[in-house]
Motif scaffolding. Structure first.
Motif, mmCIF file in Angstrom:
data_model
loop_
_atom_site.group_PDB
_atom_site.id
_atom_site.type_symbol
_atom_site.label_atom_id
_atom_site.label_comp_id
_atom_site.label_asym_id
_atom_site.label_seq_id
_atom_site.Cartn_x
_atom_site.Cartn_y
_atom_site.Cartn_z
ATOM 1 N N ILE A 1 18.165 44.470 -1.378
ATOM 2 C CA ILE A 1 18.396 45.898 -1.144
ATOM 3 C C ILE A 1 18.994 46.511 -2.404
ATOM 4 C CG2 ILE A 1 19.668 47.590 0.246
ATOM 5 C CD1 ILE A 1 19.722 45.506 2.498
ATOM 6 N N PRO A 2 18.423 47.595 -2.937
ATOM 7 C CA PRO A 2 18.980 48.231 -4.133
ATOM 8 C C PRO A 2 20.461 48.558 -3.929
ATOM 9 C CG PRO A 2 16.843 49.171 -3.621
ATOM 10 C CD PRO A 2 17.194 48.281 -2.473
ATOM 11 N N PRO A 3 21.321 48.230 -4.906
ATOM 12 C CA PRO A 3 22.772 48.387 -4.721
ATOM 13 C C PRO A 3 23.214 49.775 -4.282
ATOM 14 C CG PRO A 3 22.327 47.093 -6.683
ATOM 15 C CD PRO A 3 21.003 47.591 -6.201
ATOM 16 N N LYS A 4 22.619 50.820 -4.840
ATOM 17 C CA LYS A 4 23.045 52.167 -4.472
ATOM 18 C C LYS A 4 22.755 52.453 -3.002
ATOM 19 C CE LYS A 4 24.512 56.352 -5.861
ATOM 20 N NZ LYS A 4 25.774 56.619 -6.556
ATOM 21 N N LEU A 5 21.598 52.013 -2.543
ATOM 22 C CA LEU A 5 21.275 52.197 -1.140
ATOM 23 C C LEU A 5 22.181 51.339 -0.266
ATOM 24 C CD1 LEU A 5 17.368 52.337 -1.196
ATOM 25 C CD2 LEU A 5 18.994 54.214 -1.091
ATOM 26 N N GLY A 6 22.495 50.156 -0.744
ATOM 27 C CA GLY A 6 23.425 49.298 -0.019
ATOM 28 C C GLY A 6 24.781 49.949 0.144
ATOM 29 N N VAL A 7 25.230 50.644 -0.882
ATOM 30 C CA VAL A 7 26.499 51.371 -0.815
ATOM 31 C C VAL A 7 26.420 52.459 0.253
ATOM 32 C CG1 VAL A 7 27.941 53.042 -2.073
ATOM 33 C CG2 VAL A 7 27.281 50.884 -3.156
ATOM 34 N N ALA A 8 25.334 53.210 0.260
ATOM 35 C CA ALA A 8 25.192 54.307 1.219
ATOM 36 C C ALA A 8 25.156 53.787 2.652
ATOM 37 C CB ALA A 8 23.924 55.099 0.917
#
Length: 427
Positions: free
Chosen positions: A264-271
């Motif tokens: 999962i792309p890290p930025k999306l994981g953060v969201a």
């Protein structure tokens, strides 16, 4: 899940995990018919009612499209048009339901009726992927990605209903993200409201509901299917169920993938991580203060970013690029080793495939390499059904991406595949 940022940068709904999908971009502009004074008061203006599934306001006619206009709108949104047979009429319904604590509230949703002349159409419930911004809800019309599946089903001859869920669209309060029980009640009451709305137009939906949903909506679809099979409504019965790319195993599949930061792309994981913690803290009291699980300066922002008033692009810009920047040591430990209220909530969210045997046709759709709803989710769902004696072979939709997203691609290809399957099922 659906991603959190729309193609216009406003929807947190079409690209993240099994319930989060960031979507957006405008469908052929919805032309809301001018309503009489008082036809669209704010949802908060309605006194709580106990009549679940009844209309809380006059329906709002959004637009009517010819078959040719439907094809144009779907093409613009990136959806297939092969199944279009009829024009459609789109309406927003505001209806009475209950909130996550069982208290009376109202919610909104979209219903798409085919202009086929059929007075007893088959009905499809489509539950959409993750959104965090109220105005990206299907019934508002600013996010063509989330309304296109219902338009596709409607144009194929089905009466298609899509609940906005609690707290999205014109519903009051905040959205309880990935809360399957409230997604189920909102979906069931939307079906009841659709039946009441159709009765006023001389139409009676067939009793067997064809249930589908994408990302977050995949779990919601299974929750609704189970409720229908268990006799939760006196009229409706389960006709078939076909979820797409769900986050069926947060504890054992999705959370490990979010923490690893590889699939999962890290930025999306953060969201997604932020949305989960903020939403479930409102529901289950996971922490006393955001600063316990979120680092500064994000601790002071997260509640506002996920209160339904922040567009997806603005939300993403305000969050860091990695979980290491976002979470405190306690926050990370909570995800790595869930206990207490968090573990209990995860058992509920992860229970949509366990402990029941569908008596109607069922198919699971997914795509290998999904960068949001990782494939292990579907593997766990298949194993859970197998443990109950149901031998399923999930259907891989293949490497068809949508704007660079395999996850979003499954919504497009999955909708086309399910329309074809539902059409071929006996009425």
């Amino acid at each position: 899940m659906r991603s959190l940022v729309s193609r216009r940068g406003v929807a947190l709904a079409t690209t993240v995990c099994a319930g989060l999908a960031l979507t957006g971009s405008a469908l052929t502009p919805i032309r809301a018919t001018a309503a009489p004074a008082g036809a669209r008061p704010a949802a908060e203006a309605f006194a709580p009612a106990t009549d679940r599934g009844t209309l809380a306001a006059p329906p709002v006619h959004l637009t009517t499209l010819s078959a040719a206009e439907v094809r144009t709108a779907l093409a613009k949104a990136g959806f297939e048009q092969d199944s279009v047979r009829y024009g459609v009429a789109l309406y927003r319904l505001l209806y009475r339901t209950v909130d996550a604590d069982g208290r009376p509230t109202v919610a909104s949703g979209l219903i798409v009726l085919p202009r086929s002349g059929d007075r007893r159409p088959r009905i499809v419930s489509f539950t959409h992927g993750t959104q965090s911004y109220k105005e990206d809800a299907p019934s508002i019309g600013k996010d063509d990605f989330s309304s296109s599946p219902a338009m596709t089903f409607g144009a194929a001859g089905f009466a298609a209903v899509t609940p906005d869920y609690l707290g999205l669209g014109e519903g009051p309060g905040t959205h309880p993200w990935m809360d399957v029980p409230s997604e189920t009640t909102a979906s069931l009451d939307m079906l009841r409201a659709a039946r009441a709305f159709m009765a006023g137009r001389g139409m009676v939906p067939q009793r067997r509901v064809l249930v589908t949903g994408f990302s977050q909506g995949a779990s919601a679809a299974l929750g609704l299917a189970r409720a229908l099979q268990d006799g939760a409504d006196r009229w409706y019965r389960l006709g078939a169920v076909a979820p797409i790319s769900g986050g069926y195993a947060f504890r054992d599949a999705e959370l490990p993938a979010l923490l690893a930061g590889k699939e999962i792309p890290p930025k999306l994981g953060v969201a997604y991580t932020t949305y989960l913690l903020v939403s479930w803290n409102r529901l289950h009291h996971l922490y006393d203060s955001p600063g316990e699980v979120f680092q500064a300066p994000y601790a002071g922002k997260v509640d506002r970013l996920f209160d339904g008033t922040t567009p997806g692009q603005e939300m993403l810009a305000a969050l860091p690029g990695s979980l290491d920047e976002l979470l405190t040591s306690r926050g990370r430990a909570m995800l790595e080793h869930p206990t207490g209220a968090f573990a209990k909530a995860l058992r509920v969210a992860d229970g949509t495939c366990t402990g029941w045997v569908p008596r109607a046709p069922i198919r699971l759709y997914y795509a290998a390499g999904d960068e949001q709803a990782v494939t292990a989710n579907t593997d766990h769902c298949r194993a859970a059904f197998r443990a109950s004696g149901v031998n399923l072979t999930p259907i891989d939709l293949g490497p068809t991406d949508y704007q660079g997203s395999r996850h979003l691609g499954t919504a497009v290809t999955g909708t086309a595949a399910i329309v074809d399957w539902f059409t071929r099922l006996p009425a």
